[in-house]
Design an enzyme around this catalytic site. Sequence first.
Site, PDB file in Angstrom:
ATOM      1  N   ASP A  32      20.643   6.746  27.940  1.00 41.66           N
ATOM      2  CA  ASP A  32      21.998   6.862  28.468  1.00 41.66           C
ATOM      3  C   ASP A  32      22.547   8.261  28.160  1.00 41.66           C
ATOM      4  O   ASP A  32      22.358   8.789  27.059  1.00 41.66           O
ATOM      5  CB  ASP A  32      22.906   5.787  27.832  1.00 41.66           C
ATOM      6  CG  ASP A  32      24.206   5.602  28.589  1.00 41.66           C
ATOM      7  OD1 ASP A  32      24.382   4.546  29.208  1.00 41.66           O
ATOM      8  OD2 ASP A  32      25.048   6.533  28.567  1.00 41.66           O
ATOM      9  N   HIS A  48      17.028  -0.991  44.536  1.00 43.43           N
ATOM     10  CA  HIS A  48      18.491  -0.934  44.353  1.00 43.43           C
ATOM     11  C   HIS A  48      19.109  -2.313  44.530  1.00 43.43           C
ATOM     12  O   HIS A  48      19.093  -2.878  45.622  1.00 43.43           O
ATOM     13  CB  HIS A  48      19.102   0.051  45.349  1.00 43.43           C
ATOM     14  CG  HIS A  48      20.594   0.152  45.224  1.00 43.43           C
ATOM     15  ND1 HIS A  48      21.206   1.026  44.356  1.00 43.43           N
ATOM     16  CD2 HIS A  48      21.583  -0.531  45.840  1.00 43.43           C
ATOM     17  CE1 HIS A  48      22.515   0.878  44.446  1.00 43.43           C
ATOM     18  NE2 HIS A  48      22.774  -0.057  45.344  1.00 43.43           N
ATOM     19  N   ASN A  85      26.625  -5.302  32.231  1.00 44.47           N
ATOM     20  CA  ASN A  85      27.998  -5.368  32.722  1.00 44.47           C
ATOM     21  C   ASN A  85      27.973  -5.684  34.216  1.00 44.47           C
ATOM     22  O   ASN A  85      27.289  -5.007  34.985  1.00 44.47           O
ATOM     23  CB  ASN A  85      28.707  -4.028  32.482  1.00 44.47           C
ATOM     24  CG  ASN A  85      28.978  -3.781  31.015  1.00 44.47           C
ATOM     25  OD1 ASN A  85      29.294  -4.705  30.276  1.00 44.47           O
ATOM     26  ND2 ASN A  85      28.851  -2.533  30.577  1.00 44.47           N
ATOM     27  N   THR A  93      30.354   0.605  35.762  1.00 48.25           N
ATOM     28  CA  THR A  93      30.698   1.876  36.403  1.00 48.25           C
ATOM     29  C   THR A  93      29.615   2.360  37.361  1.00 48.25           C
ATOM     30  O   THR A  93      29.904   3.084  38.302  1.00 48.25           O
ATOM     31  CB  THR A  93      30.961   2.973  35.349  1.00 48.25           C
ATOM     32  OG1 THR A  93      29.810   3.111  34.527  1.00 48.25           O
ATOM     33  CG2 THR A  93      32.174   2.633  34.491  1.00 48.25           C
ATOM     34  N   HIS A  96      24.218   0.021  40.218  1.00 45.56           N
ATOM     35  CA  HIS A  96      22.781  -0.233  40.342  1.00 45.56           C
ATOM     36  C   HIS A  96      22.456  -1.024  39.077  1.00 45.56           C
ATOM     37  O   HIS A  96      22.583  -0.488  37.968  1.00 45.56           O
ATOM     38  CB  HIS A  96      22.007   1.096  40.393  1.00 45.56           C
ATOM     39  CG  HIS A  96      20.515   0.952  40.501  1.00 45.56           C
ATOM     40  ND1 HIS A  96      19.772   1.593  41.492  1.00 45.56           N
ATOM     41  CD2 HIS A  96      19.610   0.277  39.744  1.00 45.56           C
ATOM     42  CE1 HIS A  96      18.484   1.313  41.328  1.00 45.56           C
ATOM     43  NE2 HIS A  96      18.356   0.516  40.264  1.00 45.56           N
ATOM     44  N   HIS A  98      21.615  -2.609  35.797  1.00 47.53           N
ATOM     45  CA  HIS A  98      20.932  -2.002  34.651  1.00 47.53           C
ATOM     46  C   HIS A  98      21.166  -2.827  33.402  1.00 47.53           C
ATOM     47  O   HIS A  98      22.211  -3.449  33.234  1.00 47.53           O
ATOM     48  CB  HIS A  98      21.402  -0.555  34.431  1.00 47.53           C
ATOM     49  CG  HIS A  98      22.881  -0.392  34.378  1.00 47.53           C
ATOM     50  ND1 HIS A  98      23.672  -0.369  35.514  1.00 47.53           N
ATOM     51  CD2 HIS A  98      23.728  -0.263  33.338  1.00 47.53           C
ATOM     52  CE1 HIS A  98      24.945  -0.228  35.161  1.00 47.53           C
ATOM     53  NE2 HIS A  98      25.004  -0.160  33.848  1.00 47.53           N
TER      54      HIS A  98
HETATM   55  P1  5GP Z   1      28.004   0.518  33.038  1.00 48.79           P
HETATM   56  O1  5GP Z   1      29.359   0.928  32.547  1.00 48.79           O
HETATM   57  O2  5GP Z   1      27.926   0.534  34.548  1.00 48.79           O
HETATM   58  O3  5GP Z   1      27.506  -0.791  32.448  1.00 48.79           O
HETATM   59  O4  5GP Z   1      27.005   1.605  32.464  1.00 48.79           O
HETATM   60  C1  5GP Z   1      26.702   2.796  33.100  1.00 48.79           C
HETATM   61  C2  5GP Z   1      26.068   3.679  32.067  1.00 48.79           C
HETATM   62  O5  5GP Z   1      25.400   4.737  32.744  1.00 48.79           O
HETATM   63  C3  5GP Z   1      27.060   4.339  31.103  1.00 48.79           C
HETATM   64  O6  5GP Z   1      26.738   3.974  29.764  1.00 48.79           O
HETATM   65  C4  5GP Z   1      26.903   5.831  31.367  1.00 48.79           C
HETATM   66  O7  5GP Z   1      26.989   6.610  30.199  1.00 48.79           O
HETATM   67  C5  5GP Z   1      25.525   5.914  32.013  1.00 48.79           C
HETATM   68  N1  5GP Z   1      25.360   7.009  32.961  1.00 48.79           N
HETATM   69  C6  5GP Z   1      26.209   7.345  33.967  1.00 48.79           C
HETATM   70  N2  5GP Z   1      25.728   8.391  34.673  1.00 48.79           N
HETATM   71  C7  5GP Z   1      24.541   8.731  34.088  1.00 48.79           C
HETATM   72  C8  5GP Z   1      23.570   9.737  34.369  1.00 48.79           C
HETATM   73  O8  5GP Z   1      23.696  10.543  35.283  1.00 48.79           O
HETATM   74  N3  5GP Z   1      22.474   9.779  33.573  1.00 48.79           N
HETATM   75  C9  5GP Z   1      22.297   8.890  32.530  1.00 48.79           C
HETATM   76  N4  5GP Z   1      21.176   9.034  31.803  1.00 48.79           N
HETATM   77  N5  5GP Z   1      23.191   7.922  32.247  1.00 48.79           N
HETATM   78  C10 5GP Z   1      24.300   7.837  33.008  1.00 48.79           C
HETATM   79 ZN    ZN Z   2      20.520   2.525  43.136  1.00 49.04          ZN
END
Ligand code: 5GP
Ligand code: ZN
Length: 112
Positions: A32, A48, A85, A93, A96, A98
Site C-alpha cells: 500500500d 476488475h 472495505n 476509495t 477494484h 482488494h
Molecule cells: P480502500 O480505502 O479502498 O479500502 O483502500 C484503498 C487503498 O489503496 C488505500 O489504503 C490507499 O493507500 C491505497 N492506494 C491508493 N492508490 C494507490 C496507488 O496508486 N498505489 C498503491 N500502492 N496503493 C494505493
Molecule cells: Zn480495476
Amino acid sequence: MKDNNCIFCKIIAGEIPAAKVYEDDKMLVFRDIEPKAKVHLLAVPKSHFKLLSEADGEIMSYMFGRIPQIAAQNGCDGGYRLVINQGDDAGQTVFHLHIHILGGEKLPIDII
Ligand code: 5GP
Ligand code: ZN
C-alpha cells in the site's frame, strides 16, 4: 477485464509502478502506498471487480488460499489482519476489489 479508469488495473498492467511482492496469473499483491501498519499489502484479483458482490467465489477462494503463505513470507509471522472495505459506508476509495493484509506489529483495533 481491464477498466481504463482504474488505478489498480493500471498497476496490474504495469502502467503505474508499485512495489509488488507476489504475482501469478490470477492475482497481484503489492505494498500500500500509504501503509497503515508496518506491513500493509493489497491483494487484488487481476480481473476488475468493483465489489465483492461482483466477484465470483472461485477467485476469492483462490486469493484467500494464497494469502497465508504470502503474509508469512512478508513479515507477518506474528499474525495479520485481513480487511475488505465495501462501498461508501466502509470508506472504500478504490473501486477494484482488494484485500488489505495488515501486520508486522501488534495492531490497534481501529487501524482501518
Ligand atoms: P480502500 O480505502 O479502498 O479500502 O483502500 C484503498 C487503498 O489503496 C488505500 O489504503 C490507499 O493507500 C491505497 N492506494 C491508493 N492508490 C494507490 C496507488 O496508486 N498505489 C498503491 N500502492 N496503493 C494505493
Ligand atoms: Zn480495476
